[in-house]
Design a protein around this motif. Sequence first.
Motif, mmCIF file in Angstrom:
data_model
loop_
_atom_site.group_PDB
_atom_site.id
_atom_site.type_symbol
_atom_site.label_atom_id
_atom_site.label_comp_id
_atom_site.label_asym_id
_atom_site.label_seq_id
_atom_site.Cartn_x
_atom_site.Cartn_y
_atom_site.Cartn_z
ATOM 1 N N ASN A 64 0.845 -1.183 0.000
ATOM 2 C CA ASN A 64 0.000 0.000 0.000
ATOM 3 C C ASN A 64 0.887 1.242 0.000
ATOM 4 O O ASN A 64 1.728 1.405 0.895
ATOM 5 C CB ASN A 64 -0.906 0.012 1.227
ATOM 6 C CG ASN A 64 -1.998 1.061 1.149
ATOM 7 O OD1 ASN A 64 -1.750 2.199 0.785
ATOM 8 N ND2 ASN A 64 -3.210 0.674 1.508
ATOM 9 N N PRO A 65 0.732 2.140 -0.977
ATOM 10 C CA PRO A 65 1.626 3.303 -1.067
ATOM 11 C C PRO A 65 1.281 4.439 -0.114
ATOM 12 O O PRO A 65 1.970 5.468 -0.103
ATOM 13 C CB PRO A 65 1.439 3.753 -2.514
ATOM 14 C CG PRO A 65 0.012 3.401 -2.817
ATOM 15 C CD PRO A 65 -0.232 2.110 -2.090
ATOM 16 N N ARG A 66 0.238 4.305 0.670
ATOM 17 C CA ARG A 66 -0.272 5.450 1.446
ATOM 18 C C ARG A 66 0.769 6.042 2.393
ATOM 19 O O ARG A 66 0.756 7.247 2.653
ATOM 20 C CB ARG A 66 -1.523 5.040 2.216
ATOM 21 C CG ARG A 66 -2.281 6.218 2.808
ATOM 22 C CD ARG A 66 -3.574 5.785 3.493
ATOM 23 N NE ARG A 66 -4.564 5.285 2.570
ATOM 24 C CZ ARG A 66 -5.415 6.044 1.875
ATOM 25 N NH1 ARG A 66 -5.358 7.361 1.999
ATOM 26 N NH2 ARG A 66 -6.295 5.503 1.064
ATOM 27 N N SER A 67 1.671 5.218 2.923
ATOM 28 C CA SER A 67 2.633 5.744 3.895
ATOM 29 C C SER A 67 3.744 6.566 3.251
ATOM 30 O O SER A 67 4.450 7.314 3.940
ATOM 31 C CB SER A 67 3.246 4.594 4.701
ATOM 32 O OG SER A 67 3.978 3.726 3.840
ATOM 33 N N THR A 68 3.925 6.445 1.922
ATOM 34 C CA THR A 68 5.009 7.180 1.250
ATOM 35 C C THR A 68 4.517 8.138 0.179
ATOM 36 O O THR A 68 5.315 8.916 -0.355
ATOM 37 C CB THR A 68 5.993 6.197 0.593
ATOM 38 O OG1 THR A 68 5.311 5.430 -0.408
ATOM 39 C CG2 THR A 68 6.594 5.253 1.635
ATOM 40 N N ALA A 69 3.244 8.092 -0.161
ATOM 41 C CA ALA A 69 2.688 8.909 -1.242
ATOM 42 C C ALA A 69 1.399 9.559 -0.793
ATOM 43 O O ALA A 69 0.746 9.109 0.161
ATOM 44 C CB ALA A 69 2.436 8.051 -2.482
ATOM 45 N N LYS A 70 1.011 10.627 -1.473
ATOM 46 C CA LYS A 70 -0.294 11.249 -1.240
ATOM 47 C C LYS A 70 -1.307 10.536 -2.136
ATOM 48 O O LYS A 70 -1.228 10.608 -3.368
ATOM 49 C CB LYS A 70 -0.233 12.734 -1.585
ATOM 50 C CG LYS A 70 -1.576 13.466 -1.476
ATOM 51 C CD LYS A 70 -2.053 13.528 -0.040
ATOM 52 C CE LYS A 70 -3.309 14.372 0.104
ATOM 53 N NZ LYS A 70 -3.044 15.791 -0.197
ATOM 54 N N VAL A 71 -2.241 9.846 -1.521
ATOM 55 C CA VAL A 71 -3.267 9.135 -2.276
ATOM 56 C C VAL A 71 -4.301 10.144 -2.767
ATOM 57 O O VAL A 71 -4.894 10.883 -1.980
ATOM 58 C CB VAL A 71 -3.922 8.040 -1.418
ATOM 59 C CG1 VAL A 71 -5.070 7.381 -2.186
ATOM 60 C CG2 VAL A 71 -2.887 6.986 -1.017
ATOM 61 N N LEU A 72 -4.501 10.171 -4.070
ATOM 62 C CA LEU A 72 -5.443 11.100 -4.685
ATOM 63 C C LEU A 72 -6.802 10.462 -4.906
ATOM 64 O O LEU A 72 -7.827 11.142 -4.865
ATOM 65 C CB LEU A 72 -4.883 11.610 -6.016
ATOM 66 C CG LEU A 72 -3.459 12.175 -5.965
ATOM 67 C CD1 LEU A 72 -3.014 12.576 -7.366
ATOM 68 C CD2 LEU A 72 -3.376 13.348 -5.007
ATOM 69 N N ALA A 73 -6.820 9.162 -5.171
ATOM 70 C CA ALA A 73 -8.081 8.445 -5.400
ATOM 71 C C ALA A 73 -7.884 6.992 -5.021
ATOM 72 O O ALA A 73 -6.778 6.440 -5.142
ATOM 73 C CB ALA A 73 -8.517 8.565 -6.856
ATOM 74 N N SER A 74 -8.953 6.363 -4.561
ATOM 75 C CA SER A 74 -8.893 4.960 -4.160
ATOM 76 C C SER A 74 -10.147 4.246 -4.636
ATOM 77 O O SER A 74 -11.146 4.876 -5.006
ATOM 78 C CB SER A 74 -8.753 4.843 -2.639
ATOM 79 O OG SER A 74 -9.830 5.484 -1.981
#
Length: 569
Positions: free
Chosen positions: A176-186
């Motif tokens: 899951n990239p959430r800890s290193t990236a800004k999630v724009l859409a899921s």
Amino acid sequence: MRRLALAVAAAVAVVSGAVVISPAQAAPLTRVLVFSKTAGFRHSSIPHGIAAIQQLGAANGFSVTATEDAAQFTTASLAQYQAVVWLSTTGDVLNASQQTAFQSYIAGGGGYAGVHAAADTEYDWAWYGDLVGAYFASHPANQTATIRVEDRGNASTAHLPPTWSRLDEWYNYRTNPRSTAKVLASLDESTYSGGSMGGDHPITWCKSVGSGRSWYTGLGHTDESYSDPNFTRMLLGGIQIAAGNRPADCRPETGYTPLFDGTQASLNQWRQAGPGGFTLANGTLTSFGGMGLLWYPVRTFSNYSLKLDWMMPGDDNGGVFIGFPDPQGDPWRPVDTGHEIQIDATDADPTRTTGSVYSFKGPDAAVRDAALNPPGSWNAYEIRVTGQRVEIWLNGVKINDYTSGRAIANGHIGVQNDGDGLDINYRNIRIKADGGPPPATDLARGRPVTASSVESGSPHAAANAVDGNTATRWGSAYTDPQWISVDLGATYALTRVRLSWEAAYARAYQIQTSPDGSAWTTVHSTTTGDGGVDDVAVTGSGRYLRVLGTQRALTSYGYSLWELDIYGT
């Protein structure tokens, strides 16, 4: 209670099928490289993607070079481009020297935009895995799913509705990239079959890698994607972000609690002080009239990070207020006691322009101008309060740092409607506060209310009992007992009741709860009250709560209840 239901729509210009966006003051975007080499599965949509990006380039002033020749990955060749789009690449596509050249390009401030199978590429190159954000794991059959747009201020997603239903091939990722990236859409995994990420399923995100920028979307498997204006507009924004042509806050975001999430239920927790107000449509607040303030009464905040998105259609005005006490209906009270984080396109006073702590300290103008999206575009604020220190970020760039002489701890927050013709929009207001998320919510907002009053022999209308209207308020200067009763819709553990009275006269009343509206238990009783606002801690539970007014105390005047808030879990 005001009902906010007028429609708001945002328009995006489309020329010959390609979106045209006026860029902000940022890095120029003149050349883009599209790389689509495959060493594994090859998507039939690649030619459609190349054509769409070329069309976007022609409409927005940048040239597009399409290649599958990895020999283009040299330091000299890559230096020509502000961004490189990896369009559904698969497998190992670069050798060691080409990888080194691309790493140097990103380290020197270059941009990467990955589309769909770009995550199915270079599994043995750990640096690339960090750049793209997450590797592909699996996918179910193509099907329609619902996308939740998490960041509606980002240049690639600001045009989208809060939820977006579309057909595509939905990737599951190894991490899951959430800890290193800004999630724009899921993805909403409940809307399709085969999602395997445990309900938190990012599908589009951005991040910083050294001095470079990365943007990725898992969308884009189908040929039809590249004729979908919503998708091509998103792709354009992603390329602009990767190139540094549009500002974007790509810092990871976790631990925030929504205060306004675009729904009427969340708006019901807020209160308007002063004239004018806001309409609600498509998850967006749009101002009318003023000067007034929409403020959050549920609790005060001390140390926190407050984030929200805002947009001015033109030369307009608004602001975010912090650190003020209960306005008691007066929008000037926050002006006098708190701070306004200003939003204003053209004010000549540097302490009264966008990014300023109004009248106290202006932003770094050059940094602000480079980070600012122009009128008609969405921008994102972060306002961080630590003690008396106020820090302001615009689209992820810090533009102001001010230490206040005012007591801004334990204050409320609000957003301003400045006046007729000074239009402003707000979205996605959320907070990360010391001590965890806000406790009990205001259960009374939007609930059915009944009132019993014998004033002039007629009961007041239920909706008038707590709306602050002096012509129709619930008065208790007449025959007793009188009461106002609220059906909470379910049984709650109650913690607090807040009553706002017409004037600071002492009064006698009881607060009672009931499981069924017939048998009542008193949880608070007073013969004096404590002024214009009573904020009462209670311990009890029930579906119904009522305030039972008994004969007036310590004065020959009557008293009137303007607002009633009930908090619980």
